[in-house]
Write a protein that holds these residues in place. Structure first.
Motif, mmCIF file in Angstrom:
data_model
loop_
_atom_site.group_PDB
_atom_site.id
_atom_site.type_symbol
_atom_site.label_atom_id
_atom_site.label_comp_id
_atom_site.label_asym_id
_atom_site.label_seq_id
_atom_site.Cartn_x
_atom_site.Cartn_y
_atom_site.Cartn_z
ATOM 1 N N LEU A 14 0.858 -1.175 -0.091
ATOM 2 C CA LEU A 14 0.253 0.009 -0.019
ATOM 3 C C LEU A 14 0.894 1.132 0.060
ATOM 4 O O LEU A 14 0.551 2.196 -0.823
ATOM 5 C CB LEU A 14 -0.863 -0.013 1.284
ATOM 6 N N ALA A 73 -6.874 2.386 11.863
ATOM 7 C CA ALA A 73 -6.458 2.149 10.535
ATOM 8 C C ALA A 73 -6.518 0.601 10.240
ATOM 9 O O ALA A 73 -5.867 -0.162 11.212
ATOM 10 C CB ALA A 73 -5.059 2.691 10.201
ATOM 11 N N THR A 76 -2.684 -1.245 10.399
ATOM 12 C CA THR A 76 -1.684 -1.131 11.521
ATOM 13 C C THR A 76 -2.481 -0.992 12.752
ATOM 14 O O THR A 76 -1.741 -1.217 13.659
ATOM 15 C CB THR A 76 -0.994 0.201 11.240
ATOM 16 N N ALA B 33 -0.803 10.758 -0.704
ATOM 17 C CA ALA B 33 -0.714 10.522 0.788
ATOM 18 C C ALA B 33 -1.980 9.868 1.510
ATOM 19 O O ALA B 33 -1.657 9.433 2.513
ATOM 20 C CB ALA B 33 -0.465 12.116 1.233
ATOM 21 N N ALA B 34 -3.161 10.386 0.871
ATOM 22 C CA ALA B 34 -4.354 9.997 1.341
ATOM 23 C C ALA B 34 -4.432 8.239 1.471
ATOM 24 O O ALA B 34 -4.894 7.970 2.565
ATOM 25 C CB ALA B 34 -5.570 10.674 0.667
ATOM 26 N N VAL B 35 -4.232 7.893 0.362
ATOM 27 C CA VAL B 35 -4.157 6.241 0.275
ATOM 28 C C VAL B 35 -3.403 5.699 1.484
ATOM 29 O O VAL B 35 -3.730 4.630 2.082
ATOM 30 C CB VAL B 35 -3.397 5.628 -1.047
ATOM 31 N N ILE B 36 -2.166 5.985 1.618
ATOM 32 C CA ILE B 36 -1.352 5.682 2.839
ATOM 33 C C ILE B 36 -1.879 5.835 4.092
ATOM 34 O O ILE B 36 -2.082 4.868 4.988
ATOM 35 C CB ILE B 36 0.065 6.232 2.589
ATOM 36 N N TYR B 37 -2.722 7.121 4.386
ATOM 37 C CA TYR B 37 -3.154 7.449 5.694
ATOM 38 C C TYR B 37 -4.514 6.539 5.741
ATOM 39 O O TYR B 37 -4.518 6.195 6.829
ATOM 40 C CB TYR B 37 -3.653 8.943 5.492
ATOM 41 N N VAL B 38 -5.393 6.247 4.888
ATOM 42 C CA VAL B 38 -6.474 5.411 4.868
ATOM 43 C C VAL B 38 -6.148 4.041 5.470
ATOM 44 O O VAL B 38 -6.889 3.390 6.338
ATOM 45 C CB VAL B 38 -7.331 5.724 3.540
ATOM 46 N N GLY B 39 -5.086 3.521 5.082
ATOM 47 C CA GLY B 39 -4.870 2.186 5.157
ATOM 48 C C GLY B 39 -4.027 2.199 6.528
ATOM 49 O O GLY B 39 -4.095 1.194 7.014
ATOM 50 N N THR B 40 -3.144 3.015 6.957
ATOM 51 C CA THR B 40 -2.281 2.940 7.801
ATOM 52 C C THR B 40 -2.230 4.050 9.086
ATOM 53 O O THR B 40 -1.640 3.706 10.013
ATOM 54 C CB THR B 40 -0.933 2.917 7.291
ATOM 55 N N GLY B 41 -2.839 5.230 8.904
ATOM 56 C CA GLY B 41 -2.988 5.920 9.827
ATOM 57 C C GLY B 41 -1.917 6.907 9.860
ATOM 58 O O GLY B 41 -1.560 7.914 10.561
ATOM 59 N N ILE B 42 -1.010 6.743 8.930
ATOM 60 C CA ILE B 42 0.351 7.473 9.081
ATOM 61 C C ILE B 42 0.342 8.587 7.837
ATOM 62 O O ILE B 42 0.020 8.479 6.773
ATOM 63 C CB ILE B 42 1.432 6.500 8.302
ATOM 64 N N SER B 43 0.687 9.828 8.646
ATOM 65 C CA SER B 43 0.842 11.054 7.495
ATOM 66 C C SER B 43 2.234 10.876 6.986
ATOM 67 O O SER B 43 3.227 11.480 7.553
ATOM 68 C CB SER B 43 0.424 12.289 7.998
ATOM 69 N N SER B 69 10.234 2.526 11.124
ATOM 70 C CA SER B 69 9.607 3.295 9.985
ATOM 71 C C SER B 69 10.454 3.246 8.833
ATOM 72 O O SER B 69 10.034 3.688 7.700
ATOM 73 C CB SER B 69 9.159 4.653 10.282
ATOM 74 N N TRP B 72 9.277 1.356 5.517
ATOM 75 C CA TRP B 72 8.226 1.913 4.583
ATOM 76 C C TRP B 72 8.778 3.378 4.121
ATOM 77 O O TRP B 72 8.079 3.568 2.865
ATOM 78 C CB TRP B 72 6.744 2.118 5.255
ATOM 79 N N CYS B 129 0.606 17.315 4.107
ATOM 80 C CA CYS B 129 -0.116 16.775 5.407
ATOM 81 C C CYS B 129 -0.235 17.740 6.353
ATOM 82 O O CYS B 129 -1.251 17.790 6.835
ATOM 83 C CB CYS B 129 0.758 15.320 5.784
#
Lengths: 132, 163
Positions: A14, A73, A76, B33-43, B69, B72, B129
């Motif tokens: 992802l 999320a 995670t 950035a949004a795709v990553i945030y939606v899946g992982t909560g990471i900005s 980190s 990733w 972000c």
């Protein structure tokens, strides 16, 4: 933050997809070209504002909506938080140092990564700092 | 021939290349950035990559804080490189180069690198972000680097350095 051992198998794929979209956007918006950034800073083309605030509009909506839709999320288990960093003098000092560099070169970290690859495809020295 | 209405003339002056490439590109940047945030909560931000990657080879605590980190961040950077390459190959049929002098890129790159570390973020972390988070810290950071960058670029141009 999940450690690498207990991560969801889709976590890294992802991030890769997100990075691909992000990098494509930097290419599409011509931000990987220092000249375009410098044209903005010299008030010759204000398009960069649309890139930064267009991007921020999208993240803004997602940052606002996600915590209200999901608790954690999916990949995670981390809570959805906004990107909030504490303010101190360093934010301004660092910002000013960054600004000198950005104004000199027209490059910023994300766009520079994109630019490396672009040079490399040409078979030219891939280093953005290489002698031209 | 009737002259364009004033708003159109103004738009052509402010945006000689139109706005669609910038707006669409910006939406993609935000979407990534949004795709990553939606899946992982990471900005996600781009500028921590160097430090996090140094943690592979250095035991210094400054870098070790990024061990969790670093993988990733490496993948994110790889994605940016590939994504930009896809654009370059598909839309312009090859690489792009720059006429900006090498010393500006080198010196600027050093300042940019130091600035992101001192100032806690760059154009993607603070700019995309942080502003998206309505973070006052990020807004202040963005304002600081925009103003100084404009000043720097104008001074360099005024000194006759082109490009």
């Amino acid at each position: 933050m999940a450690t690498s051992t207990d991560r969801h198998p889709l976590f890294i794929p992802l991030v890769l997809v997100g990075g691909l979209i992000f990098g494509f956007g930097l290419g599409y918006s011509h931000m990987a070209r220092p000249e375009v950034v410098l044209n903005f800073l010299q008030f010759e083309d204000f398009g960069l504002l649309f890139v930064m605030f267009g991007g921020a509009a999208v993240t803004g909506i997602v940052f606002f909506v996600m915590p209200r839709v999901l608790d954690r999320a999916p990949l995670t288990g981390d809570p959805f938080e906004r990107r909030l960093k504490s303010f101190d003098r360093n934010v301004l000092i660092g910002g000013a140092i960054f600004g000198v560099g950005w104004g000199l070169s027209g490059i910023c970290p994300g766009a520079a990564y994109g630019w490396w690859r672009s040079r490399a495809t040409d078979g030219v020295d891939p280093s953005p700092t290489g002698a031209d | 021939m009737v002259a364009d209405p004033v708003p159109l003339q103004l738009a052509a002056e402010l945006f000689p290349n139109g706005i669609s490439r910038y707006a669409i590109g910006g939406l993609f940047v935000g979407l990534g950035a949004a795709v990553i945030y939606v899946g992982t909560g990471i900005s996600a931000g781009a500028s921590t990559f160097l430090e996090s990657t140094l943690s592979y080879v250095s035991g210094q605590s400054r870098f070790q804080q990024y061990v969790a980190s670093r993988d990733w961040r490496l993948v994110f950077t790889l994605g940016i490189i590939l994504g930009a390459a896809v654009y370059a190959v598909v839309y312009q049929g090859g690489a792009w180069t720059t006429d900006v002098s090498w010393w500006r890129l080198l010196l600027g790159g050093i300042f940019v690198g130091i600035g992101t570390r001192v100032g806690k973020g760059c154009t993607s972390g603070h700019g995309v972000c942080g502003v998206g988070s309505a973070s006052k810290t990020s807004l202040a950071g963005v304002l600081a680097f925009l103003l100084v960058a404009i000043l720097t670029a104008q001074v360099v141009a005024a000194l006759g350095v082109t490009p």
